[in-house]
Design a protein around this motif. Structure first.
Motif, PDB file in Angstrom:
ATOM      1  N   LEU A 171       6.122  27.249  58.019  1.00  0.00           N
ATOM      2  CA  LEU A 171       6.067  25.843  57.632  1.00  0.00           C
ATOM      3  C   LEU A 171       4.740  25.511  56.955  1.00  0.00           C
ATOM      4  O   LEU A 171       4.677  24.619  56.107  1.00  0.00           O
ATOM      5  CB  LEU A 171       6.280  24.954  58.861  1.00  0.00           C
ATOM      6  CG  LEU A 171       6.589  23.477  58.619  1.00  0.00           C
ATOM      7  CD1 LEU A 171       7.833  23.300  57.759  1.00  0.00           C
ATOM      8  CD2 LEU A 171       6.756  22.750  59.948  1.00  0.00           C
ATOM      9  N   GLY A 172       3.686  26.233  57.315  1.00  0.00           N
ATOM     10  CA  GLY A 172       2.381  25.988  56.708  1.00  0.00           C
ATOM     11  C   GLY A 172       2.076  26.864  55.513  1.00  0.00           C
ATOM     12  O   GLY A 172       0.926  26.910  55.057  1.00  0.00           O
ATOM     13  N   GLU A 196      -2.933  17.904  58.149  1.00  0.00           N
ATOM     14  CA  GLU A 196      -3.675  17.086  59.103  1.00  0.00           C
ATOM     15  C   GLU A 196      -2.775  16.487  60.186  1.00  0.00           C
ATOM     16  O   GLU A 196      -3.198  15.624  60.949  1.00  0.00           O
ATOM     17  CB  GLU A 196      -4.415  15.967  58.364  1.00  0.00           C
ATOM     18  CG  GLU A 196      -5.526  16.493  57.454  1.00  0.00           C
ATOM     19  CD  GLU A 196      -6.299  15.391  56.760  1.00  0.00           C
ATOM     20  OE1 GLU A 196      -5.828  14.232  56.768  1.00  0.00           O
ATOM     21  OE2 GLU A 196      -7.377  15.685  56.197  1.00  0.00           O
ATOM     22  N   GLY A 197      -1.564  16.985  60.285  1.00  0.00           N
ATOM     23  CA  GLY A 197      -0.656  16.512  61.327  1.00  0.00           C
ATOM     24  C   GLY A 197      -1.131  16.902  62.708  1.00  0.00           C
ATOM     25  O   GLY A 197      -1.726  17.980  62.895  1.00  0.00           O
ATOM     26  N   ARG A 198      -0.865  16.053  63.692  1.00  0.00           N
ATOM     27  CA  ARG A 198      -1.336  16.301  65.059  1.00  0.00           C
ATOM     28  C   ARG A 198      -0.843  17.632  65.603  1.00  0.00           C
ATOM     29  O   ARG A 198      -1.567  18.332  66.320  1.00  0.00           O
ATOM     30  CB  ARG A 198      -0.879  15.162  65.978  1.00  0.00           C
ATOM     31  CG  ARG A 198      -1.251  15.404  67.434  1.00  0.00           C
ATOM     32  CD  ARG A 198      -0.779  14.307  68.347  1.00  0.00           C
ATOM     33  NE  ARG A 198      -1.010  14.661  69.745  1.00  0.00           N
ATOM     34  CZ  ARG A 198      -0.619  13.920  70.784  1.00  0.00           C
ATOM     35  NH1 ARG A 198       0.020  12.777  70.572  1.00  0.00           N
ATOM     36  NH2 ARG A 198      -0.864  14.317  72.011  1.00  0.00           N
ATOM     37  N   PHE A 199       0.396  18.003  65.257  1.00  0.00           N
ATOM     38  CA  PHE A 199       0.970  19.220  65.809  1.00  0.00           C
ATOM     39  C   PHE A 199       0.978  20.369  64.803  1.00  0.00           C
ATOM     40  O   PHE A 199       1.635  21.381  65.015  1.00  0.00           O
ATOM     41  CB  PHE A 199       2.408  18.950  66.289  1.00  0.00           C
ATOM     42  CG  PHE A 199       2.475  17.898  67.367  1.00  0.00           C
ATOM     43  CD1 PHE A 199       2.097  18.187  68.668  1.00  0.00           C
ATOM     44  CD2 PHE A 199       2.898  16.607  67.072  1.00  0.00           C
ATOM     45  CE1 PHE A 199       2.144  17.223  69.656  1.00  0.00           C
ATOM     46  CE2 PHE A 199       2.953  15.636  68.056  1.00  0.00           C
ATOM     47  CZ  PHE A 199       2.571  15.943  69.353  1.00  0.00           C
ATOM     48  N   ASP A 229      -2.088  21.021  70.926  1.00  0.00           N
ATOM     49  CA  ASP A 229      -0.823  20.350  71.241  1.00  0.00           C
ATOM     50  C   ASP A 229       0.372  21.036  70.607  1.00  0.00           C
ATOM     51  O   ASP A 229       1.517  20.704  70.906  1.00  0.00           O
ATOM     52  CB  ASP A 229      -0.875  18.895  70.751  1.00  0.00           C
ATOM     53  CG  ASP A 229      -1.936  18.089  71.476  1.00  0.00           C
ATOM     54  OD1 ASP A 229      -2.045  18.241  72.702  1.00  0.00           O
ATOM     55  OD2 ASP A 229      -2.655  17.322  70.816  1.00  0.00           O
ATOM     56  N   GLY A 230       0.126  21.976  69.717  1.00  0.00           N
ATOM     57  CA  GLY A 230       1.231  22.653  69.053  1.00  0.00           C
ATOM     58  C   GLY A 230       0.764  23.277  67.750  1.00  0.00           C
ATOM     59  O   GLY A 230      -0.232  22.865  67.169  1.00  0.00           O
ATOM     60  N   THR A 231       1.478  24.303  67.298  1.00  0.00           N
ATOM     61  CA  THR A 231       1.108  24.984  66.051  1.00  0.00           C
ATOM     62  C   THR A 231       2.337  25.075  65.153  1.00  0.00           C
ATOM     63  O   THR A 231       2.875  26.159  64.913  1.00  0.00           O
ATOM     64  CB  THR A 231       0.544  26.389  66.344  1.00  0.00           C
ATOM     65  OG1 THR A 231       1.460  27.093  67.223  1.00  0.00           O
ATOM     66  CG2 THR A 231      -0.809  26.315  67.004  1.00  0.00           C
ATOM     67  N   ASN A 232       2.755  23.923  64.651  1.00  0.00           N
ATOM     68  CA  ASN A 232       3.945  23.890  63.814  1.00  0.00           C
ATOM     69  C   ASN A 232       3.801  24.699  62.525  1.00  0.00           C
ATOM     70  O   ASN A 232       4.795  25.152  61.959  1.00  0.00           O
ATOM     71  CB  ASN A 232       4.299  22.437  63.452  1.00  0.00           C
ATOM     72  CG  ASN A 232       4.849  21.679  64.652  1.00  0.00           C
ATOM     73  OD1 ASN A 232       5.077  22.256  65.708  1.00  0.00           O
ATOM     74  ND2 ASN A 232       5.072  20.396  64.486  1.00  0.00           N
ATOM     75  N   GLY A 268       0.678  26.335  74.021  1.00  0.00           N
ATOM     76  CA  GLY A 268       0.895  26.573  75.444  1.00  0.00           C
ATOM     77  C   GLY A 268       2.112  25.849  75.998  1.00  0.00           C
ATOM     78  O   GLY A 268       2.328  25.828  77.214  1.00  0.00           O
ATOM     79  N   LEU A 269       2.913  25.258  75.104  1.00  0.00           N
ATOM     80  CA  LEU A 269       4.094  24.510  75.534  1.00  0.00           C
ATOM     81  C   LEU A 269       5.275  25.449  75.701  1.00  0.00           C
ATOM     82  O   LEU A 269       5.346  26.504  75.070  1.00  0.00           O
ATOM     83  CB  LEU A 269       4.427  23.428  74.494  1.00  0.00           C
ATOM     84  CG  LEU A 269       3.336  22.389  74.232  1.00  0.00           C
ATOM     85  CD1 LEU A 269       3.734  21.497  73.064  1.00  0.00           C
ATOM     86  CD2 LEU A 269       3.083  21.560  75.481  1.00  0.00           C
ATOM     87  N   PRO A 270       6.242  25.078  76.537  1.00  0.00           N
ATOM     88  CA  PRO A 270       7.437  25.908  76.686  1.00  0.00           C
ATOM     89  C   PRO A 270       8.255  25.906  75.399  1.00  0.00           C
ATOM     90  O   PRO A 270       8.125  24.998  74.565  1.00  0.00           O
ATOM     91  CB  PRO A 270       8.198  25.232  77.838  1.00  0.00           C
ATOM     92  CG  PRO A 270       7.703  23.821  77.845  1.00  0.00           C
ATOM     93  CD  PRO A 270       6.269  23.887  77.413  1.00  0.00           C
TER      94      PRO A 270
END
Length: 391
Positions: free
Chosen positions: A130-131, A159-162, A167-170, A199-201
């Motif tokens: 995606l990146g 610059e998106g939060r996730f 909090d996430g690595t989209n 670290g999220l499921p």
């Protein structure tokens, strides 16, 4: 121009939103062919021109996510048409056999084998994430996270939060998996599990159409303008153009006696389409309420096309966005007139059926012909022309 610079550059922004609808995405491509031709001519007629040069954010749900990702990676509409026809034949070509005991666990969960879909998506998008820098413009894939019952607009704004944080690595999500998540329509395909990082499921996704965003135009406008998202583009009829393209609409015309005689199975079959249409019309009402659109649709016989309704008039009384909506009724009367030939009700039903791969060629022709009369060069004002630094 680097993606972040483009997304943060001053000046008007252009959004392309593509509906879900299974194989009926072929109709969308028919419209896109006309849009591309108009915009290419507007920008000098260069054969190398792509819709990714014009639109700063391209997004879609389900089949719309497939087309959106192809566009965002710089494909021409002609290239997408060729790939889509091939992909569509394979995706809906291998149904689970209910009598095959070796498939019993899968057949009670989904109608189609997801392997051909995954193979085709991997063939088109490979190891792109995606990146990836190979994505030429803003991209948003709308999926529904089923285990938390939340809509996830997976986008590539750096610059998106996730995008890349604790909090996430989209950014690391494989593009084909994100698209597969958006196309995981319940009863058609099994859900898609994705590692979201941070670290999220792992998350279980189903088709983004199982939400208010099967028509993703309003969702994309929110992604582009709400402060919780990183785009934060300015609202205004001269600042944002939203172009929304559908996959055709069916017309429910059941007589009351049939409805009152519906069985549980009848309702199970009809309710998803009823809810998807309601959601799409709800989005349409709000977007027409925000704009002085030249492509207004009649909502119903009471409020009509809402020509006199603007929620916020904006500068010059033109509304808060510029908005275009292109779609077509897949109904006998409209088809007879457009295609200049008679359709039986069975032929109409075959076109409406979202998994009928044999219809993809005619659906494209319908979209192409409808676009000839509906899509006008005047719909794309010079004020939204793309600077040469982008194109």
């Amino acid at each position: 121009m680097p993606l972040l610079d483009r997304l943060k550059a001053p000046g008007p922004k252009r959004i392309l939103a593509l509906d879900g609808g299974g194989i009926r995405g072929a109709l969308t491509i028919g419209y896109l062919q006309k849009i591309e031709a108009i915009l290419r001519a507007q920008h000098g007629g260069d054969a190398a021109f792509r819709l990714s040069h014009y639109f700063d954010l391209i997004g879609g749900t389900s089949t719309g996510a497939i087309i959106a990702a192809c566009l965002a990676t710089g494909m021409s509409v002609a290239e997408i048409k060729e790939k889509y026809f091939e992909l569509g034949g394979r995706i809906f070509g291998k149904k689970y056999k209910w009598w095959n005991v070796f498939q019993l666990d899968d057949v009670i969960k989904a109608g189609y084998n997801e392997k051909p879909l995954e193979e085709e998506l991997q063939k088109v998008f490979g190891s792109l994430q995606l990146g990836s820098s190979e994505i030429k413009t803003g991209l948003c894939i709308v999926a529904k996270r089923a285990d938390t019952n939340s809509v996830w607009p997976l986008h590539n704004h750096p610059e998106g939060r996730f995008y890349n944080s604790a909090d996430g690595t989209n950014k690391d999500i494989l593009l084909w998996k994100a698209i597969r998540a958006s196309t995981a329509a319940p009863t058609y395909f099994l859900p898609q599990v994705i590692e979201v990082g941070g670290g999220l499921p792992d998350a279980a996704f189903v088709d983004g159409g199982v939400s208010m965003a099967n028509n993703p135009a309003l969702q994309l406008l929110m992604v582009a303008t709400l402060k919780g998202f990183p785009f934060r583009w300015q609202m205004g009829a001269d600042d944002i153009l939203v172009v929304s393209v559908g996959t055709g609409m069916s017309r429910l015309q059941s007589i009351p006696a049939k409805i009152t005689g519906n069985t549980l199975l009848d309702w199970a079959k009809d309710i998803p389409d009823m809810l998807m249409q309601d959601a799409s019309w709800h989005n349409q009402i709000i977007l027409q309420w925000l704009s002085a659109s030249p492509t207004r649709w009649e909502i119903d016989t009471e409020i009509g096309k809402m020509e006199q309704d603007l929620l916020v008039s904006g500068p010059g009384g033109k509304g808060m966005i510029s908005y275009l909506r292109y779609n077509f009724w897949l109904a006998k009367e409209e088809l007879d007139r457009l295609m200049n030939k008679p359709y039986s009700q069975k032929q109409v039903d075959d076109l409406v059926e979202m998994s009928n791969a044999d219809s993809r060629f005619e659906l494209f022709d319908i979209g192409q012909k409808a676009a000839e009369s509906e899509v006008a060069a005047a719909h794309f004002p010079d004020s939204f022309k793309v600077p040469k630094t982008i194109a």
